[in-house]
Design a protein around this motif. Structure first.
Motif, PDB file in Angstrom:
ATOM      1  N   VAL A  21      50.952  38.380  69.799  1.00 32.24           N
ATOM      2  CA  VAL A  21      50.151  37.223  70.168  1.00 32.24           C
ATOM      3  C   VAL A  21      50.003  36.286  68.976  1.00 32.24           C
ATOM      4  CG1 VAL A  21      47.826  36.514  70.848  1.00 32.24           C
ATOM      5  CG2 VAL A  21      48.908  38.455  71.984  1.00 32.24           C
ATOM      6  N   LEU A  22      49.864  36.879  67.808  1.00 26.93           N
ATOM      7  CA  LEU A  22      49.711  36.083  66.598  1.00 26.93           C
ATOM      8  C   LEU A  22      50.959  35.240  66.327  1.00 26.93           C
ATOM      9  CD1 LEU A  22      47.418  35.830  64.480  1.00 26.93           C
ATOM     10  CD2 LEU A  22      48.772  37.345  63.017  1.00 26.93           C
ATOM     11  N   GLU A  23      52.124  35.869  66.512  1.00 26.97           N
ATOM     12  CA  GLU A  23      53.385  35.148  66.306  1.00 26.97           C
ATOM     13  C   GLU A  23      53.522  33.996  67.303  1.00 26.97           C
ATOM     14  OE1 GLU A  23      56.794  38.134  64.590  1.00 26.97           O
ATOM     15  OE2 GLU A  23      55.977  38.586  66.573  1.00 26.97           O
ATOM     16  N   GLU A  24      53.095  34.272  68.541  1.00 30.86           N
ATOM     17  CA  GLU A  24      53.171  33.238  69.572  1.00 30.86           C
ATOM     18  C   GLU A  24      52.299  32.046  69.187  1.00 30.86           C
ATOM     19  OE1 GLU A  24      54.626  33.578  72.839  1.00 30.86           O
ATOM     20  OE2 GLU A  24      55.448  35.569  72.417  1.00 30.86           O
ATOM     21  N   ALA A  25      51.098  32.353  68.719  1.00 36.56           N
ATOM     22  CA  ALA A  25      50.167  31.290  68.335  1.00 36.56           C
ATOM     23  C   ALA A  25      50.723  30.516  67.145  1.00 36.56           C
ATOM     24  CB  ALA A  25      48.805  31.888  67.993  1.00 36.56           C
ATOM     25  N   GLN A  26      51.310  31.252  66.197  1.00 36.64           N
ATOM     26  CA  GLN A  26      51.903  30.606  65.028  1.00 36.64           C
ATOM     27  C   GLN A  26      53.048  29.688  65.457  1.00 36.64           C
ATOM     28  OE1 GLN A  26      50.802  30.615  61.800  1.00 36.64           O
ATOM     29  NE2 GLN A  26      52.345  28.989  61.635  1.00 36.64           N
ATOM     30  N   GLN A  27      53.841  30.152  66.445  1.00 35.72           N
ATOM     31  CA  GLN A  27      54.966  29.319  66.871  1.00 35.72           C
ATOM     32  C   GLN A  27      54.480  28.039  67.547  1.00 35.72           C
ATOM     33  OE1 GLN A  27      58.061  30.241  69.903  1.00 35.72           O
ATOM     34  NE2 GLN A  27      59.506  30.285  68.217  1.00 35.72           N
ATOM     35  N   ARG A  28      53.337  28.140  68.218  1.00 36.48           N
ATOM     36  CA  ARG A  28      52.810  26.935  68.851  1.00 36.48           C
ATOM     37  C   ARG A  28      52.472  25.875  67.803  1.00 36.48           C
ATOM     38  NH1 ARG A  28      49.359  24.859  73.524  1.00 36.48           N
ATOM     39  NH2 ARG A  28      49.056  22.859  72.569  1.00 36.48           N
ATOM     40  N   VAL A  29      51.821  26.320  66.758  1.00 39.96           N
ATOM     41  CA  VAL A  29      51.465  25.400  65.668  1.00 39.96           C
ATOM     42  C   VAL A  29      52.740  24.820  65.049  1.00 39.96           C
ATOM     43  CG1 VAL A  29      50.375  25.231  63.387  1.00 39.96           C
ATOM     44  CG2 VAL A  29      49.306  26.612  65.180  1.00 39.96           C
ATOM     45  N   ASP A  30      53.711  25.701  64.780  1.00 37.11           N
ATOM     46  CA  ASP A  30      55.004  25.276  64.221  1.00 37.11           C
ATOM     47  C   ASP A  30      55.688  24.263  65.130  1.00 37.11           C
ATOM     48  OD1 ASP A  30      54.698  27.039  62.177  1.00 37.11           O
ATOM     49  OD2 ASP A  30      56.455  28.264  62.643  1.00 37.11           O
ATOM     50  N   MET A  31      55.621  24.549  66.430  1.00 36.71           N
ATOM     51  CA  MET A  31      56.331  23.724  67.406  1.00 36.71           C
ATOM     52  C   MET A  31      55.712  22.329  67.498  1.00 36.71           C
ATOM     53  SD  MET A  31      57.368  25.044  71.206  1.00 36.71           S
ATOM     54  CE  MET A  31      57.961  26.642  70.692  1.00 36.71           C
ATOM     55  N   GLU A  32      54.367  22.293  67.434  1.00 32.05           N
ATOM     56  CA  GLU A  32      53.697  20.990  67.452  1.00 32.05           C
ATOM     57  C   GLU A  32      54.132  20.162  66.246  1.00 32.05           C
ATOM     58  OE1 GLU A  32      49.618  22.304  67.859  1.00 32.05           O
ATOM     59  OE2 GLU A  32      49.456  21.280  69.797  1.00 32.05           O
ATOM     60  N   ARG A  33      54.183  20.823  65.097  1.00 30.06           N
ATOM     61  CA  ARG A  33      54.611  20.134  63.887  1.00 30.06           C
ATOM     62  C   ARG A  33      56.084  19.728  64.009  1.00 30.06           C
ATOM     63  NH1 ARG A  33      54.081  23.919  59.817  1.00 30.06           N
ATOM     64  NH2 ARG A  33      51.829  23.633  59.894  1.00 30.06           N
ATOM     65  N   GLY A  34      56.885  20.642  64.585  1.00 29.17           N
ATOM     66  CA  GLY A  34      58.309  20.370  64.770  1.00 29.17           C
ATOM     67  C   GLY A  34      58.553  19.129  65.609  1.00 29.17           C
ATOM     68  N   LEU A  35      57.724  18.963  66.640  1.00 31.48           N
ATOM     69  CA  LEU A  35      57.838  17.779  67.498  1.00 31.48           C
ATOM     70  C   LEU A  35      57.484  16.521  66.711  1.00 31.48           C
ATOM     71  CD1 LEU A  35      56.434  18.918  70.963  1.00 31.48           C
ATOM     72  CD2 LEU A  35      58.613  17.751  70.566  1.00 31.48           C
ATOM     73  N   GLU A  36      56.397  16.619  65.948  1.00 30.24           N
ATOM     74  CA  GLU A  36      55.964  15.465  65.130  1.00 30.24           C
ATOM     75  C   GLU A  36      57.027  15.092  64.112  1.00 30.24           C
ATOM     76  OE1 GLU A  36      52.257  16.493  63.270  1.00 30.24           O
ATOM     77  OE2 GLU A  36      51.291  16.718  65.239  1.00 30.24           O
ATOM     78  N   GLN A  37      57.615  16.119  63.501  1.00 28.96           N
ATOM     79  CA  GLN A  37      58.555  15.873  62.400  1.00 28.96           C
ATOM     80  C   GLN A  37      60.011  15.803  62.847  1.00 28.96           C
ATOM     81  OE1 GLN A  37      57.665  18.758  59.353  1.00 28.96           O
ATOM     82  NE2 GLN A  37      55.625  17.909  58.973  1.00 28.96           N
ATOM     83  N   GLU A  38      60.201  15.744  64.154  1.00 26.20           N
ATOM     84  CA  GLU A  38      61.553  15.605  64.720  1.00 26.20           C
ATOM     85  C   GLU A  38      62.524  16.678  64.224  1.00 26.20           C
ATOM     86  OE1 GLU A  38      62.973  11.525  64.916  1.00 26.20           O
ATOM     87  OE2 GLU A  38      60.914  10.822  64.707  1.00 26.20           O
ATOM     88  N   GLN A  39      62.093  17.934  64.342  1.00 28.16           N
ATOM     89  CA  GLN A  39      62.951  19.056  63.954  1.00 28.16           C
ATOM     90  C   GLN A  39      63.862  19.503  65.096  1.00 28.16           C
ATOM     91  OE1 GLN A  39      60.166  22.052  62.705  1.00 28.16           O
ATOM     92  NE2 GLN A  39      59.488  20.892  60.915  1.00 28.16           N
TER      93      GLN A  39
END
Ligand code: C2E
Ligand code: MG
Ligand code: MG
Ligand code: MG
Length: 287
Positions: A21-39
Motif C-alpha cells: 500500500v505504501l508503494e502504491e501511495a508513493q507511486q501516486r505522488v510520483d505520478m502526479e509529479r510526473g504529469l506536472e513535469q512531463e515525464q
C-alpha cells in the motif's frame, strides 16, 4: 479518498497485489509529479494493411520516463493509475498528445493524409462523465477530423454495464470517432451484445495470433472471428504479428490489418515519419 477511488478502492488493498500500500501511495505522488513535469511519453506502433503492409495508422502507447526507475511500461503503472484515479488526467494527456502528433505528421508529409491514430481508453476513463467532451476538445485543438481517431476499449469494459456502454459509445460515434474492441477473445462478450454495440473494429488478441501458423485450433478460432467481423461489417486487426508465417496465415484468413513487431515496434514520431517516407517511395500516396 476511498470515495474517489470508487469501485477500484478494494483492488488497492488486495493482498494478492505484489506492491505494498505504501508503494502504491508513493507511486501516486510520483505520478502526479510526473504529469506536472512531463515525464510521460507516447510511442507509436504501426498498424498496416494486411496485404500491402503499408502503414494505415498507428497505436499510441504510453511510457513513463521515471527519474529513478527508468523507462516504465504501461504494465508497471496503468493499473495503479486506474486504481488511484490519475488515469483520467494521464489518459487525457495521451489523447491530446496523440491527436497533436497526428496533426504534425499530416502537416509535415502528404503521405500522412490518410493516417489514423488509435488511443487506448481505460475502464475508469470510459466511465468518466467528461470523456466525450475531452475527446471533442482534443480533436478540435489538434485540428484533425474525428474520423482519424479510433478509441480502443476492452470487452470487460463494455460488459460491465452494457446499457451505459452503448450510450457512451453512441455519443463518441456521434462525434465521428471510430471504436475498436481491443484484445478481442480474452474477455467474455456475448455475440448478442456484440451485435448491439456500435463498434467498427475488432482487434484480435495476440494470444490467438501467436500459434496461428502452427496450431489448427487457433486457425479455426481466428477464422471464426474474422468471419464474425465480416458478418457484422466490422474491420479486423490482428495484434502481435511477429513472423512471416503468422502474417501469411492471417492474410490467407482475410484479416484486414495487422500490428506487431514484424511491421514495427512502438517507436517515436521520427520512426513513423520514416515508414511514411518508405511507403511514399514505394508508390505515391493514394495509388
Ligand atoms: P494493447 O492496447 O493491447 O497494446 C498492444 C501491446 O502489445 C503493446 O504493449 C505493444 O507494445 C505490444 N505488442 C505489439 N506488437 C507485439 C508483438 O509483435 N509481440 C509482442 N510480444 N508484443 C507486441 P505495451 O505498449 O507494453 O502496452 C501494454 C498495454 O498497456 C496495452 O495493450 C494497453 O492495454 C495498455 N496501454 C498502453 N498505453 C495506454 C494508454 O495510453 N492508456 C491506457 N488506458 N492503456 C494503455
Ligand atoms: Mg490497444
Ligand atoms: Mg490489444
Ligand atoms: Mg493485447
Amino acid at each position: 479518498a476511498a470515495k474517489r477511488s470508487g469501485r477500484n478502492a478494494y483492488q488497492l488493498f488486495s493482498p494478492s497485489m505484489s506492491r505494498s500500500v505504501l508503494e502504491e501511495a508513493q507511486q501516486r505522488v510520483d505520478m502526479e509529479r510526473g504529469l506536472e513535469q512531463e515525464q510521460f511519453v507516447v510511442l507509436y506502433q504501426p498498424v498496416v494493411d494486411m496485404t500491402t503492409q503499408r502503414l494505415t495508422g498507428v497505436e499510441a502507447l504510453v511510457r513513463w520516463r521515471h527519474p529513478d526507475d527508468g523507462l516504465l511500461s504501461p504494465y508497471q503503472f496503468i493499473a495503479n493509475a486506474e486504481a488511484n484515479g490519475l488515469i483520467v488526467p494521464l489518459g487525457r494527456w495521451v489523447l491530446r498528445e496523440a491527436c497533436a502528433q497526428l496533426a504534425r505528421w499530416r502537416r509535415e508529409t502528404p503521405a500522412a493524409a490518410g493516417l489514423k491514430i488509435n488511443v487506448n481508453l481505460s475502464a475508469r476513463q470510459f466511465q468518466y462523465a467528461g470523456l466525450v467532451g475531452d475527446v471533442a476538445a482534443a480533436l478540435a485543438d489538434a485540428g484533425i477530423p474525428a474520423s482519424a481517431l479510433t478509441l480502443e476499449i476492452t470487452e470487460s469494459m463494455l460488459m460491465e454495464d452494457v446499457t451505459g456502454a452503448i450510450e457512451t459509445l453512441g455519443a463518441l460515434r456521434q462525434l465521428g470517432v471510430r471504436l475498436a474492441i481491443d484484445d478481442f477473445g480474452t474477455g467474455y462478450s456475448s455475440l448478442n451484445y456484440l451485435k448491439q454495440l456500435p463498434v467498427d473494429i475488432i482487434k484480435i488478441d495476440r494470444t490467438f495470433v501467436e500459434s496461428v501458423d502452427t496450431d489448427a485450433d487457433d486457425v479455426a478460432l481466428v477464422d471464426a472471428v474474422v468471419g464474425l467481423g465480416q458478418a457484422l461489417r466490422l474491420q479486423t486487426v490482428a495484434e502481435g504479428i511477429e513472423t512471416d508465417g503468422q502474417w501469411a496465415m492471417l492474410q490467407q484468413i482475410g484479416c484486414d490489418q495487422g500490428q506487431g513487431y514484424l511491421f514495427g515496434r512502438p517507436g517515436d514520431a521520427a520512426s513513423v515519419a520514416a515508414l511514411l517516407a518508405r511507403d511514399a517511395a514505394a508508390a505515391p500516396a493514394g495509388v
